[in-house]
Design an enzyme around this catalytic site. Structure first.
Site, PDB file in Angstrom:
ATOM      1  N   GLU A  43       0.839  -1.188   0.000  1.00 26.73           N
ATOM      2  CA  GLU A  43       0.000   0.000   0.000  1.00 26.73           C
ATOM      3  C   GLU A  43       0.881   1.247   0.000  1.00 26.73           C
ATOM      4  OE1 GLU A  43      -4.074  -1.609   2.087  1.00 26.73           O
ATOM      5  OE2 GLU A  43      -2.704  -0.498   3.352  1.00 26.73           O
ATOM      6  N   HIS A  67      -9.341   9.957   3.484  1.00 29.77           N
ATOM      7  CA  HIS A  67      -9.036   8.921   2.501  1.00 29.77           C
ATOM      8  C   HIS A  67      -9.313   9.522   1.139  1.00 29.77           C
ATOM      9  CE1 HIS A  67      -8.850   5.226   0.302  1.00 29.77           C
ATOM     10  NE2 HIS A  67      -8.444   4.599   1.381  1.00 29.77           N
ATOM     11  N   ARG A  92      -1.329   9.362   1.395  1.00 32.74           N
ATOM     12  CA  ARG A  92      -2.741   9.719   1.266  1.00 32.74           C
ATOM     13  C   ARG A  92      -3.007  11.218   1.307  1.00 32.74           C
ATOM     14  NH1 ARG A  92      -5.695   5.315   5.211  1.00 32.74           N
ATOM     15  NH2 ARG A  92      -5.352   3.550   3.831  1.00 32.74           N
ATOM     16  N   HIS A  94     -11.376   9.908   7.149  1.00 27.30           N
ATOM     17  CA  HIS A  94     -11.160   8.468   7.243  1.00 27.30           C
ATOM     18  C   HIS A  94     -10.588   7.999   8.570  1.00 27.30           C
ATOM     19  CE1 HIS A  94     -10.488   4.429   5.912  1.00 27.30           C
ATOM     20  NE2 HIS A  94      -9.183   4.522   5.990  1.00 27.30           N
ATOM     21  N   ARG A 112      -1.174   8.925   9.458  1.00 28.98           N
ATOM     22  CA  ARG A 112      -1.101   7.485   9.674  1.00 28.98           C
ATOM     23  C   ARG A 112      -0.668   6.756   8.406  1.00 28.98           C
ATOM     24  NH1 ARG A 112      -5.058   3.096   8.913  1.00 28.98           N
ATOM     25  NH2 ARG A 112      -6.195   4.580   7.636  1.00 28.98           N
TER      26      ARG A 112
END
Length: 529
Positions: free
Chosen positions: A115, A239, A286, A347, A382
């Protein structure tokens, strides 16, 4: 005789990954009560599509996972916490395998996916529905354990502290919680020697959020009102890719779609815009991807952008993303041939109640773990799939600390029952709905992906007005689940704005046009009640 859930050794508020991990680690020695706000599986854990990050691949190292986490966190992470959680990851995964979580395999090993922000493949997963499988396994283990009592439909109002003792004490000691029983509408008192908040995040403060309906910052607001410090609430993760659909709220299109080759395109022209913003294109962290999409949407007046993975071939797409494929097909989108309309959405809450590696808060008798806490793991942003991991590692270390220091935790003194002699049933539920909508809208517009001091001050002004209204309402009417959530949403919104105004730089998820530069030193924003 059946266990009375109102008086247990340990009380856990929240039935997701953090709460159930702690419960299972304590239950062989202690009687544990777990309160859920709705159904037991309604928290964020069950929604997690991505997976759990752990160093399991040949050639990957703890150091590498630690560096990736620190890089994503823009230097604000606490290195000790990052090391502790990363090094605890393989053990946490092994425990889940023992509990029967059916992780995808690759030959004899676990199948690992990659990811954004990770330098290696290190995400163990159950197709694209990892959270659901983890929740089922933990919940099943808790349901069959004789020492765990699971109590659904209990909406926590406030922590019971020294102030609620029959002999008033200013000690700040936490003895449990007052909660509304949804079925009866009555307030019940639950007491214990140790209380763990595992109440999840505060995503529902925002208009667009991937969080479940119950993510209203309850634990954060309760801990703050009881006297615990809260930190880094300005770091709200958005997100980048939530499905844009007017009927289906908060359906997330996992990071892995970009990780496995998906492109972000402008709807009209099909132009691929991410390379203009970052050399890593769709695999940038992100916050960068979310800001790029937000920029294009605002610049062109769009409702959404397109996420397209159809060029990878239909078999590849169906095999890697079965849940998403089926869900979209039901909405008339075939992702093997069509692009998916997406917008950013709130998110993950990176800030929260200040805790140490054992999940201890500032208040004696009170612990916290998971998304409601600020352990120092995430810093200013995060890293994908580190969140479930934190739940398992800190959930377990909090349980171990409670067990090891059991003799230092005094039994609860007599606590006063909830007093509702001076309140009436509300005749104006519309007030709650109106205020709820207003908060979520101004938070989205003024305290969203891109901020300015003026916007933040506007939000703060509205919060002050609403706080008076809600306090007045709360004082006169009997508490209902909706009123409790509104009060907590407003408190959380206030904490987010206060933190955001205090940070005079752009770091990680906090991006303000008034202070675009990064300051030389990374400092936590700590609020003291």
């Amino acid at each position: 005789m059946a266990n009375d859930p109102h008086q247990s050794d340990v009380l856990i508020i929240g039935s997701g990954a953090a709460g159930l991990t702690a419960a299972l680690n304590l239950a062989d020695q202690f009687k544990v009560t777990v309160l859920a706000k709705g159904r037991l599986n309604e928290g964020s854990t069950a929604w997690a599509q991505g997976g759990i990050a752990a160093v399991l691949e040949e050639g990957d190292t703890f150091d590498s996972h630690i560096e990736d986490t620190m890089t994503a966190g823009a230097g604000l992470n606490d290195r000790k916490t990052v090391e502790f959680v990363v090094e605890g990851a393989p053990r946490a995964i092994a425990r889940l395998v023992e509990l029967g979580v059916p992780f995808n395999m690759d030959g004899n090993g676990l199948h690992l996916t990659r990811e954004g922000g990770h330098s290696h493949r290190r995400i163990v997963h159950v197709a694209d529905a990892t959270g659901w499988a983890v929740q089922e396994a933990l919940q099943h283990a808790a349901e069959i354990h004789p020492n765990i009592t699971l109590v659904p439909d209990m909406v926590a109002i406030d922590l019971a502290t020294g102030k609620h003792e029959e002999r008033y004490s200013g000690s700040g000691h936490v003895w449990g919680v007052y909660a509304v029983n949804r079925a009866t509408g009555r307030v019940e008192l639950f007491t214990a020697r140790a209380t763990l908040l595992a109440t999840g995040g505060a995503g529902r403060t925002y208009l667009y959020s991937t969080a479940p309906r119950g993510a209203t910052g309850d634990g954060i607001a309760m801990a703050w009102r009881a006297g615990a410090r809260v930190a880094n609430m300005e770091f709200m993760q958005f997100h980048p890719t939530c499905l844009y659909n007017l009927d289906v709220k908060n359906f997330l299109i996992t990071e892995a779609v970009r990780g496995e080759g998906g492109h972000l395109l402008l709807p009209e022209s099909g132009y691929r815009f991410m390379p203009d913003f970052d050399p890593r294109a769709e695999l940038a962290p992100r916050d960068i991807v979310a800001r790029a999409i937000d920029h294009e949407i605002k610049r062109l007046g769009l409702d959404y952008v397109h996420l397209d993975i159809s060029h990878m071939g239909p078999d590849f797409v169906r095999e890697h993303f079965p849940t998403i494929y089926e869900k979209l097909l039901g909405l008339g989108i075939d992702m093997t041939v069509d692009p998916i309309p997406v917008v950013p959405a709130q998110h993950y809450t990176c800030g929260g109640i200040v805790v140490d590696l054992d999940g201890r808060t500032d208040l004696p008798g009170l612990y916290a773990a998971g998304e409601c806490s600020e352990s120092g793991l995430h810093g200013a942003n995060r890293l994908a799939s580190n969140s479930l991991l934190e739940c398992f590692v800190i959930g377990e270390s909090a349980a171990q600390h409670i067990a090891a220091h059991w003799d230092d935790l005094p039994p609860p003194p007599p606590i006063r029952a909830w007093d509702e002699s001076r309140v009436a049933d509300s005749d104006e539920e519309v007030v709650i709905k109106q205020n709820w909508t207003e908060i979520r809208r101004f938070m989205w517009n003024y305290v969203g992906i891109v901020r300015t001091t003026k916007r933040l001050e506007r939000a703060q002004h509205r919060i002050r007005m609403l706080t008076e209204e809600v306090a007045d309402y709360y004082g006169h009417f009997r508490v209902t689940p909706d009123l409790i959530e509104l009060r907590n949403l407003l408190q959380t919104a206030d904490l987010i704005v206060r933190c955001a105004l205090a940070r005079k730089e752009s770091r990680g998820l906090h991006y303000t046009l008034d202070y675009p530069e990064l300051l030389p030193n990374a400092v936590d924003t700590v609020l003291i009640p």
